[in-house]
Design a protein around this motif. Sequence first.
Motif, PDB file in Angstrom:
ATOM      1  N   GLU A  84       0.934  -1.126  -0.163  1.00 27.61           N
ATOM      2  CA  GLU A  84      -0.047  -0.145  -0.760  1.00 27.61           C
ATOM      3  C   GLU A  84       0.932   1.390   0.056  1.00 27.61           C
ATOM      4  N   ASP A  85       2.168   1.167   0.598  1.00 27.60           N
ATOM      5  CA  ASP A  85       2.320   2.182   1.285  1.00 27.60           C
ATOM      6  C   ASP A  85       4.146   3.086   0.629  1.00 27.60           C
ATOM      7  N   THR A  86       4.423   1.456   0.018  1.00 25.77           N
ATOM      8  CA  THR A  86       5.580   1.560  -1.066  1.00 25.77           C
ATOM      9  C   THR A  86       5.699   0.620  -2.302  1.00 25.77           C
ATOM     10  N   GLY A  87       6.501   1.024  -3.214  1.00 22.88           N
ATOM     11  CA  GLY A  87       6.624   0.249  -4.379  1.00 22.88           C
ATOM     12  C   GLY A  87       6.823  -0.365  -4.352  1.00 22.88           C
ATOM     13  N   VAL A  88       6.657  -1.373  -3.351  1.00 21.88           N
ATOM     14  CA  VAL A  88       6.806  -2.944  -4.109  1.00 21.88           C
ATOM     15  C   VAL A  88       5.785  -3.764  -4.038  1.00 21.88           C
ATOM     16  N   SER A  89       5.477  -4.811  -5.147  1.00 22.53           N
ATOM     17  CA  SER A  89       4.482  -5.111  -5.838  1.00 22.53           C
ATOM     18  C   SER A  89       3.992  -6.749  -5.409  1.00 22.53           C
ATOM     19  N   LYS A  90       3.071  -7.681  -5.507  1.00 24.38           N
ATOM     20  CA  LYS A  90       2.253  -8.668  -5.085  1.00 24.38           C
ATOM     21  C   LYS A  90       3.886  -9.479  -5.491  1.00 24.38           C
ATOM     22  N   ALA A  91       3.689  -9.932  -6.716  1.00 26.45           N
ATOM     23  CA  ALA A  91       4.860 -10.411  -6.992  1.00 26.45           C
ATOM     24  C   ALA A  91       6.039 -10.519  -6.799  1.00 26.45           C
ATOM     25  N   GLU A  92       6.647  -9.401  -6.372  1.00 28.24           N
ATOM     26  CA  GLU A  92       7.521  -9.310  -5.840  1.00 28.24           C
ATOM     27  C   GLU A  92       7.725  -9.979  -4.353  1.00 28.24           C
ATOM     28  N   LEU A  93       6.446  -9.779  -3.299  1.00 25.38           N
ATOM     29  CA  LEU A  93       6.574 -10.127  -2.475  1.00 25.38           C
ATOM     30  C   LEU A  93       6.376 -12.161  -2.241  1.00 25.38           C
ATOM     31  N   SER A  94       5.549 -12.216  -3.944  1.00 26.48           N
ATOM     32  CA  SER A  94       5.825 -14.094  -3.607  1.00 26.48           C
ATOM     33  C   SER A  94       6.973 -14.537  -3.981  1.00 26.48           C
ATOM     34  N   GLN A  95       7.866 -13.846  -4.978  1.00 32.35           N
ATOM     35  CA  GLN A  95       8.951 -14.497  -5.245  1.00 32.35           C
ATOM     36  C   GLN A  95      10.259 -14.420  -3.620  1.00 32.35           C
ATOM     37  N   TYR A  96       9.748 -13.146  -3.277  1.00 33.23           N
ATOM     38  CA  TYR A  96      11.449 -13.123  -1.923  1.00 33.23           C
ATOM     39  C   TYR A  96      10.669 -13.972  -0.906  1.00 33.23           C
ATOM     40  N   PHE A  97       9.555 -14.035  -0.302  1.00 35.14           N
ATOM     41  CA  PHE A  97       8.860 -14.740   0.621  1.00 35.14           C
ATOM     42  C   PHE A  97       8.021 -16.310   0.234  1.00 35.14           C
ATOM     43  N   SER A  98       6.884 -15.972  -0.555  1.00 37.14           N
ATOM     44  CA  SER A  98       5.807 -16.990  -0.626  1.00 37.14           C
ATOM     45  C   SER A  98       4.832 -16.913  -1.368  1.00 37.14           C
ATOM     46  N   GLU A  99       3.713 -17.180  -1.823  1.00 40.29           N
ATOM     47  CA  GLU A  99       2.932 -16.886  -2.072  1.00 40.29           C
ATOM     48  C   GLU A  99       1.957 -16.805  -0.834  1.00 40.29           C
ATOM     49  N   GLU A 100       2.133 -17.602   0.140  1.00 40.43           N
ATOM     50  CA  GLU A 100       1.218 -17.632   1.123  1.00 40.43           C
ATOM     51  C   GLU A 100       0.204 -15.970   1.672  1.00 40.43           C
ATOM     52  N   VAL A 101       2.231 -15.913   2.026  1.00 40.65           N
ATOM     53  CA  VAL A 101       2.723 -14.592   2.388  1.00 40.65           C
ATOM     54  C   VAL A 101       1.746 -13.330   2.016  1.00 40.65           C
ATOM     55  N   ALA A 102       2.242 -13.386   0.476  1.00 39.58           N
ATOM     56  CA  ALA A 102       1.745 -12.547  -0.262  1.00 39.58           C
ATOM     57  C   ALA A 102       0.095 -11.772  -0.417  1.00 39.58           C
ATOM     58  N   GLU A 103      -0.524 -13.570  -0.228  1.00 35.17           N
ATOM     59  CA  GLU A 103      -2.247 -13.295   0.134  1.00 35.17           C
ATOM     60  C   GLU A 103      -2.409 -12.782   1.266  1.00 35.17           C
ATOM     61  N   LEU A 104      -1.839 -13.130   2.377  1.00 35.12           N
ATOM     62  CA  LEU A 104      -2.187 -12.362   3.422  1.00 35.12           C
ATOM     63  C   LEU A 104      -2.089 -11.072   3.566  1.00 35.12           C
ATOM     64  N   VAL A 105      -1.228 -10.219   2.945  1.00 34.33           N
ATOM     65  CA  VAL A 105      -0.536  -9.209   2.919  1.00 34.33           C
ATOM     66  C   VAL A 105      -1.316  -8.416   1.710  1.00 34.33           C
ATOM     67  N   ASP A 106      -2.267  -9.634   0.769  1.00 34.47           N
ATOM     68  CA  ASP A 106      -2.831  -8.121  -0.078  1.00 34.47           C
ATOM     69  C   ASP A 106      -4.195  -8.242   0.005  1.00 34.47           C
ATOM     70  N   GLY A 107      -4.713  -8.919   1.002  1.00 31.31           N
ATOM     71  CA  GLY A 107      -5.761  -9.453   2.137  1.00 31.31           C
ATOM     72  C   GLY A 107      -6.043  -8.309   3.219  1.00 31.31           C
ATOM     73  N   VAL A 108      -5.329  -7.478   3.486  1.00 34.45           N
ATOM     74  CA  VAL A 108      -5.491  -6.922   3.793  1.00 34.45           C
ATOM     75  C   VAL A 108      -4.981  -5.420   3.639  1.00 34.45           C
ATOM     76  N   SER A 109      -4.653  -4.826   2.932  1.00 37.96           N
ATOM     77  CA  SER A 109      -3.880  -4.384   1.511  1.00 37.96           C
ATOM     78  C   SER A 109      -5.582  -3.457   0.628  1.00 37.96           C
ATOM     79  N   LYS A 110      -5.713  -1.845   1.123  1.00 40.96           N
ATOM     80  CA  LYS A 110      -6.462  -1.378   0.335  1.00 40.96           C
ATOM     81  C   LYS A 110      -6.351  -1.324  -1.206  1.00 40.96           C
ATOM     82  N   LEU A 111      -7.509  -1.158  -1.272  1.00 41.80           N
ATOM     83  CA  LEU A 111      -7.498  -1.423  -3.316  1.00 41.80           C
ATOM     84  C   LEU A 111      -7.122  -0.044  -3.684  1.00 41.80           C
ATOM     85  N   ALA A 112      -5.782  -0.121  -4.026  1.00 39.77           N
ATOM     86  CA  ALA A 112      -5.226   1.072  -4.376  1.00 39.77           C
ATOM     87  C   ALA A 112      -6.035   2.387  -5.773  1.00 39.77           C
ATOM     88  N   GLN A 113      -6.675   1.971  -6.906  1.00 35.74           N
ATOM     89  CA  GLN A 113      -7.903   2.832  -7.245  1.00 35.74           C
ATOM     90  C   GLN A 113      -9.091   2.070  -8.005  1.00 35.74           C
TER      91      GLN A 113
END
Length: 717
Positions: A84-113
């Motif tokens: 929500e607040d930085t330039g990091v994308s969901k794909a980067e999170l999935s790649q650097y950590f895991s798909e599960e962590v990325a989904e959790l973070v995306d679930g609580v992130s507000k819609l950008a537009q």
Amino acid sequence: MPHDGEVLPGGIDSLCVAVASYLEPEFQSDIRRAYHFAAAAHGEQKRRSGEPYITHPLAVAAIMAEMHMDHQCIMAALLHDVLEDTGVSKAELSQYFSEEVAELVDGVSKLAQINVTSREHAQAENLRKMLLAMTRDIRVILLKLADRLHNMRTLRYVAREKQRRIAHETLEIYAPIANRLGMNSIRTELQGLGFQALYPLRHRVLEAAVKRARGNRKEIVRGIQDSIAQRLAQEGLEGIVEGREKSLYSLYVKMQDKHRSLSEVMDLYAFRIVVDSADTCYRALGIVHNLYKPVPGKFKDYIAIPKANGYQSLHTVLFGPYGVPIEVQIRTHDMDRVAEAGIAAHWLYKSGSGRVSGSAQRRAREWLKGLLEIQQDAGDSLEFLENVKVDLFPDEVYVFTPKGKIMILARGATAVDFAYAVHTDVGNHCVAAKIDRRLAPLSTPLENGQNVEIITAPTARPNPSWLNFVVTGKARANIRHYLKNLKREESIQLGRRLLNKHLLSYSLTLDDIPPDRLQFLLKEFELESVDQLLEAIGLGNRPALLVARRLVPALEEKEGEKKSGADPTYRPLKIKGTEGMVVTFAKCCRPIPGDPIRGFVTAGRGVVIHTERCKNLAEFRRRPERWTEVEWADEVQAEFPVEVRVDVENRRGVLATVAAAISDTDTNIDNVSVNDRDGAICSILFTLEVRSRYQLARLMRRIRALDMVLRIVRSKH
């Protein structure tokens, strides 16, 4: 754990110490990696308090650690704001950590537009996104509640208007969700912080008053507590007895709801007894009932029948010393843990296995399943949010199916709510209900312990009037969804009839229009299908005459205009009275079959039928494109309301005589009102259901023949 905005002393080191008691060392290294990633992503960002931004994710992760959440959830807490607040994308999170962590973070992130027209729509759309993510992984809501809890603890740093908005949202949505999931400790803190931020003056006054009153209560509470503990010990039972104080917010709500003063709502002394087993709970209940007399009708057994959020306990109210009422809750240690932590109490995420157990989790998943059904049937985000709020009612009623299964519904739920709780198809086709084996109206509110049986019929359909009394979100969403679809189908059918009627003046029908011509028009109107175009015509949002002209090529249009006056294929729209919700009959003139009529296309309502002599037609005459020629069909089956005024001599029993005469003609009376004009004469206004003008004329002749009737006329407003 620190409150307010303080970061944990030692930062990530303190967090790792906190999780070391239940997580493996390799998971702790993953948590450190997530921390460093989040700290680098947020960089120099600051919170409103002036602290580095990373202090907030650290505090949220600490709350998750208190719940003993798994390592992926702790990592997601540290990373929850990077999308929500930085330039990091969901794909980067999935790649650097895991798909599960990325989904959790995306679930609580507000819609950008979001293309929305108001803050309410944005709030509703973001909540809908979060709740749907939660149905895929329940940890999303735990993460969001922890995030909201820390934001509430540091709310004083934001602008006053924003404080009020966030506090209102917390009390209206997040605290009830915590309650629905059985997370009592988080619910209580959210309510307390929300109350303080939304009504600071009321909070200060109430807090001061409670402190003044507390001094007089300490001795009474200690005396009762000692009496209960001694009696348990005498009977050989081990248990913890503690006096409880109601939170300021619960006192405030009780004062508001019951219109009572503080002294009246504080007049209840509350105690909790925690023992080793469910069996001991019932023995302890017998002991306290022997010690102090129970108040009749105030005993609730939530052990045998748990609450919807999994809460279990025995509740009883006793006549205490000095005549004060005592509320006692009796539960086991496990039940106490579930009561405070809810779905987080028995978290069993083991090495990413992703399984949860326990009644609280099972019930939470049932609720989430219901949310998915509401989402599928809701029209937009605001409607979805409204239905979810309805479903967050804290009070429940417990009823039984004919096979003895317990159904838990919101307080005030009716037989229709019960039918939809059993299954959507049962609700859609219900026609009657048996409550305790006796037929009862579908609108009957259910009470605890009743046995409810729903009678269905394959041809039955939901009734719009049900929306006036159903209370559960699932029932409301399903009824609205059905009626919306029904109205859409009716609109499409009417739109086709209206468009074909105008195309007939060019000797064409919709089937004769070339597909490319249709596609061109759909693109121009920004519509996806022909059905959408027909629906818009049927609802009156696009005049059929103008659409017909756009569909017919210029040359054919000119030829059509020349012959439309005499073209025998140009026929008025036939009105059968069974068109449903897209053809309505004006209340100003109440047309009935046999009256000369005109049709006016109104946006959102379809075709509104008026009599030709209706005085309200004058204002519509300047909009000829909205008019459509209509006439009654040869066979009209429906009944139509009509108002008849009868002037009669003011005698005893005159109303009964006239009503009997109307009944003799097999005519239904919808409504009656009497106006006493001068003592000798009175006017009776009847609203009757008739099938045609001929039936009305026959009825009026029958009434006119009565010797006390002076005059009878059909009312025209």
